[in-house]
Design a protein around this motif. Structure first.
Motif, PDB file in Angstrom:
ATOM      1  N   GLY A   1       0.865  -1.344   0.106  1.00 10.28           N
ATOM      2  CA  GLY A   1       0.072   0.046  -0.009  1.00 10.28           C
ATOM      3  C   GLY A   1       0.758   1.178  -0.016  1.00 10.28           C
ATOM      4  O   GLY A   1       2.103   1.220  -0.099  1.00 10.28           O
ATOM      5  N   LEU A   2       0.009   2.454  -0.055  1.00  7.58           N
ATOM      6  CA  LEU A   2       0.729   3.642   0.035  1.00  7.58           C
ATOM      7  C   LEU A   2       0.261   4.680   1.156  1.00  7.58           C
ATOM      8  O   LEU A   2      -1.105   4.627   1.450  1.00  7.58           O
ATOM      9  CB  LEU A   2       0.947   4.503  -1.372  1.00  7.58           C
ATOM     10  N   VAL A   3       1.148   5.217   1.732  1.00  3.33           N
ATOM     11  CA  VAL A   3       0.653   6.069   2.855  1.00  3.33           C
ATOM     12  C   VAL A   3       1.019   7.490   2.518  1.00  3.33           C
ATOM     13  O   VAL A   3       2.247   7.742   2.176  1.00  3.33           O
ATOM     14  CB  VAL A   3       1.326   5.734   4.329  1.00  3.33           C
ATOM     15  N   TYR A   4       0.036   8.381   2.445  1.00  5.30           N
ATOM     16  CA  TYR A   4       0.210   9.747   2.104  1.00  5.30           C
ATOM     17  C   TYR A   4       0.487  10.706   3.070  1.00  5.30           C
ATOM     18  O   TYR A   4      -0.079  10.615   4.258  1.00  5.30           O
ATOM     19  CB  TYR A   4      -1.034  10.239   1.375  1.00  5.30           C
ATOM     20  N   MET A   5       1.638  11.455   3.160  1.00  8.31           N
ATOM     21  CA  MET A   5       2.154  12.279   4.447  1.00  8.31           C
ATOM     22  C   MET A   5       2.441  13.479   3.891  1.00  8.31           C
ATOM     23  O   MET A   5       2.421  14.130   2.674  1.00  8.31           O
ATOM     24  CB  MET A   5       3.403  11.624   4.979  1.00  8.31           C
TER      25      MET A   5
ATOM     26  N   ARG B   1       4.436   7.105   0.885  1.00  7.86           N
ATOM     27  CA  ARG B   1       5.384   6.293   1.523  1.00  7.86           C
ATOM     28  C   ARG B   1       4.746   5.010   1.273  1.00  7.86           C
ATOM     29  O   ARG B   1       3.962   4.468   1.840  1.00  7.86           O
ATOM     30  CB  ARG B   1       5.459   6.613   3.027  1.00  7.86           C
ATOM     31  N   PRO B   2       5.466   3.979   0.873  1.00 11.13           N
ATOM     32  CA  PRO B   2       5.142   2.563   0.281  1.00 11.13           C
ATOM     33  C   PRO B   2       4.796   1.911   1.746  1.00 11.13           C
ATOM     34  O   PRO B   2       5.839   2.335   2.796  1.00 11.13           O
ATOM     35  CB  PRO B   2       5.936   2.042  -0.673  1.00 11.13           C
ATOM     36  N   TRP B   3       4.083   1.091   1.893  1.00  8.45           N
ATOM     37  CA  TRP B   3       4.184   0.098   3.199  1.00  8.45           C
ATOM     38  C   TRP B   3       3.772  -1.673   2.787  1.00  8.45           C
ATOM     39  O   TRP B   3       3.140  -1.608   2.003  1.00  8.45           O
ATOM     40  CB  TRP B   3       2.975   0.614   4.114  1.00  8.45           C
ATOM     41  N   SER B   4       4.526  -2.284   3.222  1.00  6.43           N
ATOM     42  CA  SER B   4       4.191  -3.609   3.116  1.00  6.43           C
ATOM     43  C   SER B   4       3.391  -4.164   4.136  1.00  6.43           C
ATOM     44  O   SER B   4       4.017  -4.291   5.366  1.00  6.43           O
ATOM     45  CB  SER B   4       5.725  -4.282   3.096  1.00  6.43           C
ATOM     46  N   PHE B   5       2.116  -4.368   3.732  1.00 10.11           N
ATOM     47  CA  PHE B   5       1.252  -5.024   4.682  1.00 10.11           C
ATOM     48  C   PHE B   5       1.721  -6.328   5.423  1.00 10.11           C
ATOM     49  O   PHE B   5       1.434  -6.747   6.547  1.00 10.11           O
ATOM     50  CB  PHE B   5      -0.149  -5.016   4.397  1.00 10.11           C
TER      51      PHE B   5
END
Length: 707
Positions: free
Chosen positions: A192-196, A205-209
């Motif tokens: 996923g992607l987290v917007y900051m 910011r990419p995130w590996s669930f």
């Protein structure tokens, strides 16, 4: 394939040692009876059918309301349906249900457990049974027993366990999601992607669930077993786990450690010694593994995007569609007034006097479910916020609050709807203070909740959700009632030119409008302060005070520039700049204020994979990571660090004692994927001139299964 072990005696299933497992009736002796030898749980076929491939190598994982199969193999002789009845028993804690095995022409109740044998599934030494749970079964790890009974005896076998999850593929499930592209994104995707950042300069910011990483499903199941609800009343907890509303509230509370044996400890300021800085996490699996291996000690440290991303992982594992959502300019309204006060000095310096706060961004989770407790009008996306801010029913958690209830101002809808509404639509009252007295006041109804973003389904572009939270009526209210930067005779606005980048000047424009019929002498006070996204500003690093003459009804545009030399020495990679202007009429003492907050775009880290971004599992590939100094001065003791869960062991560093302007530092690493799915390479750059990380880089790697 499972060899049947000796049966362990348990009070709720009346089993005995395998060699002596026969219960005789009326003293009769059963001779020549069939005996269960092996059980094949058909994991490969079941996992494909139930969309659970890769979730566990230890357990059969299936979804509720959908049949799954397993095959019984006998020795001695085959099972005779004319003289022997076959029954299954599913056990959950102290609860159990016996299911008679029927042939397929018999009708079964979809709200009850059923077990069927279909034509062609009986063979001389084996039989394949399809078992189906009720559509609203509890999410848990179940025990499965098999009973073979004649009129003389009963033989019982504990044959194994299976995990039951929610089923977004099934129309009757309360988490049913119609579109395949949404199920792929919000259940199956492990990336996923987290917007900051700020609404002016949005970073992703990419995130590996990591739901397919070994041990993650087991960690999520263990989480359910150590909740306060389960520890205080197992029976009640098991029954309530059928409801995704209940599950989501329980899990939301367990992601923070404030009330329980939860996963993460939050920290927002000071030293992060004894833990990991929140910015250094890039995936949920490492956090969950650390939590389990430490015997459920809280993992240090998390902030909002870490809490939300871990919650999203757990919910996807349990089968509840979930996504990470960012609100830009989120209000924390502790007193439920729907107003947040901000204080400025008469020279434009922001003061730390407010009890409430505005975060430049705040991250929470939306989960998809029906709300039979509220009615169909409140079905769909629900806000869950695991960041410990305020208590809900005495516990640090928030939600599930229906997004539609927030949009329609239905503040009576549980759970925590007024608090969530204030987060996206509170008013800001900005007060100018001089010698402790309020000398100016402006109401800004547009600042809070300016943008609400999530990753789009099927792509890396953002999806704007703002309209789902804010109604047209709310928009009209904001347009007509905002008094930002205005007074009856004076108006000011402050705007940033483009998106400022490290190494370049920050350019801004102050526009002043004299709405009176008289010429005026004004004082312009412009002030810049660094701040973190969730806190008040620090001391000013740049300011200007200037006298301005303006004619009747004239509009003046004043341009200002902050050179790199003014901010580079204090810049940290994630800092925000608070910029404020106060215009004062020298004669009347009338004052007006406008503000902007923005983050400075940091230099990019380049990551390239030799041969492309799609690699095969267990094959070596080379990744090249580089950073070019875009600052105007040389950087001392530069460090370029590379890491990647599932791709690299530990951290790999390149160091340079002096990195001149325009010079590049390079690190090559050899990567090898240990499991399929989406993996992330993470790189950070820091130097001795700054106390924190200056730049971060991420790179998505798609890993194909080994041939």
């Amino acid at each position: 394939m499972l060899v049947i072990p000796p049966v362990t005696c348990k009070s709720w299933c009346q089993t005995m040692d395998c060699k002596q497992q026969t219960t005789h009736n009326n003293g009769a002796t059963g001779h020549g009876h069939c005996q269960l030898k092996l059980v094949n749980f058909e994991a490969h076929d079941n996992h494909i059918s139930h969309e659970t491939q890769g979730l566990s190598k230890k357990h059969l994982v299936v979804r509720r309301g959908k049949p799954f199969k397993f095959t019984l193999m006998f020795h001695g002789r085959s099972w005779d349906p004319h003289t022997e009845s076959l029954a299954l028993e599913v056990c959950l804690g102290g609860l159990s249900e016996t299911i008679p095995v029927q042939f397929s022409d018999m009708q079964s109740d979809p709200h009850q457990w059923s077990a069927k044998i279909y034509p062609g599934n009986m063979h001389p030494a084996s039989v394949t049974i399809y078992i189906c749970s009720p559509v609203l079964s509890s999410v848990a790890l179940y025990d499965l027993l098999v009973h073979i009974e004649t009129k003389w005896n009963r033989r019982s076998y504990a044959v194994g366990t299976f995990v039951l999850l929610c089923n977004p593929w099934l129309n009757d499930d309360t988490v049913y999601m119609p579109l395949d592209v949404h199920k792929q994104e919000y259940i199956k995707s492990d990336y996923g992607l987290v917007y900051m950042g700020s609404n002016i300069n949005i970073n992703q910011r990419p995130w590996s669930f990591g739901q397919y990483e070994p041990g993650v499903l087991e960690a999520c199941l263990k989480l359910l077993q150590i909740t306060p609800q389960h520890l205080s009343n197992k029976h009640k907890d098991y029954i309530q786990r059928a409801d995704p509303v209940y599950l989501s509230r329980v899990v939301c509370a367990m992601v923070n450690c404030n009330d329980d044996l939860g996963i993460l400890e939050g920290k927002w300021q000071g030293s992060y010694k004894g833990g990991v800085k929140p910015n250094e996490w890039s995936g949920s699996a490492e956090i969950l593994h650390q939590w389990v291996s430490s015997n459920f000690s809280p993992v240090r440290y998390g902030q909002c995007w870490v809490f939300a991303s871990v919650l999203c992982t757990v919910m996807r594992v349990l089968g509840i569609p979930s996504r990470v959502v960012t609100v830009f300019n989120a209000a924390h309204d502790g007193d439920a007034s729907l107003k947040v006060e901000e204080f400025y000095s008469s020279r434009g310096e922001k003061l730390n006097l407010s009890k409430d706060s505005i975060w430049n961004f705040h991250v929470w989770v939306e989960c998809w479910m029906r709300r039979p407790d509220l009615g169909a009008g409140f079905d769909g996306w629900q806000v869950l916020d695991p960041t410990p801010q305020e208590k809900s029913a005495g516990i640090f958690r928030c939600g599930p609050s229906p997004v539609v209830a927030i949009q329609q101002h239905c503040f009576g809808a549980p759970y925590d709807t007024p608090f969530v509404y204030a987060s996206v639509d509170a008013d800001i009252v900005r007060l100018i203070l001089h010698n402790g007295q309020v000398v100016g006041r402006a109401v800004d109804t547009e600042w809070v909740g300016q943008l609400i973003y999530t990753k789009s389904a099927g792509s890396d572009s953002p999806e704007n959700l703002t309209h789902t939270y804010k109604s047209k009526q709310s928009k009209r209210r904001r347009e007509t009632s905002s008094q930002r930067g205005r007074s009856p005779s004076l108006e000011v606005s402050l705007n940033i030119d483009g998106v400022p980048s490290v190494g370049s000047s920050i350019r801004m424009y102050v526009t002043v409008k004299n709405q009176s019929s008289n010429p005026r002498v004004l004082m312009e006070h412009l002030n810049a302060q660094m701040k973190e996204y969730n806190s008040g500003p620090k001391e000013s690093f740049w300011k200007i005070h200037k006298e301005v003459h303006i004619q009747p009804h004239e509009v003046l545009t004043l341009q200002h520039t902050i050179p790199p030399s003014e901010y580079e020495s204090i810049l940290a990679g994630d800092d925000i700049v608070n910029l404020a202007v106060v215009i004062k009429d020298v004669k009347t003492k009338e004052r007006v204020l406008d503000t902007q907050e923005f983050n400075i775009r940091t230099p990019q880290i380049t990551i390239e994979i030799e041969g492309g971004d799609s690699i095969q599992m267990k094959e070596q590939h080379t990744a090249q990571v580089s950073f070019t100094n875009r600052f105007t001065k040389a950087l001392n003791e530069s460090v370029l660090t590379v890491e990647g869960c599932g791709l690299l062991h530990g951290k790999h560093e390149a160091r340079l004692s002096l990195l001149k302007p325009g010079e590049t530092i390079v690190k090559k690493v050899s990567i090898m994927a240990t499991s399929p799915g989406t993996k992330l390479l993470l790189a950070t750059f820091s130097h001795n001139n700054s106390h924190t990380v200056v730049s971060r880089g991420f790179h998505k790697v798609s890993v194909r299964p080994a041939l």
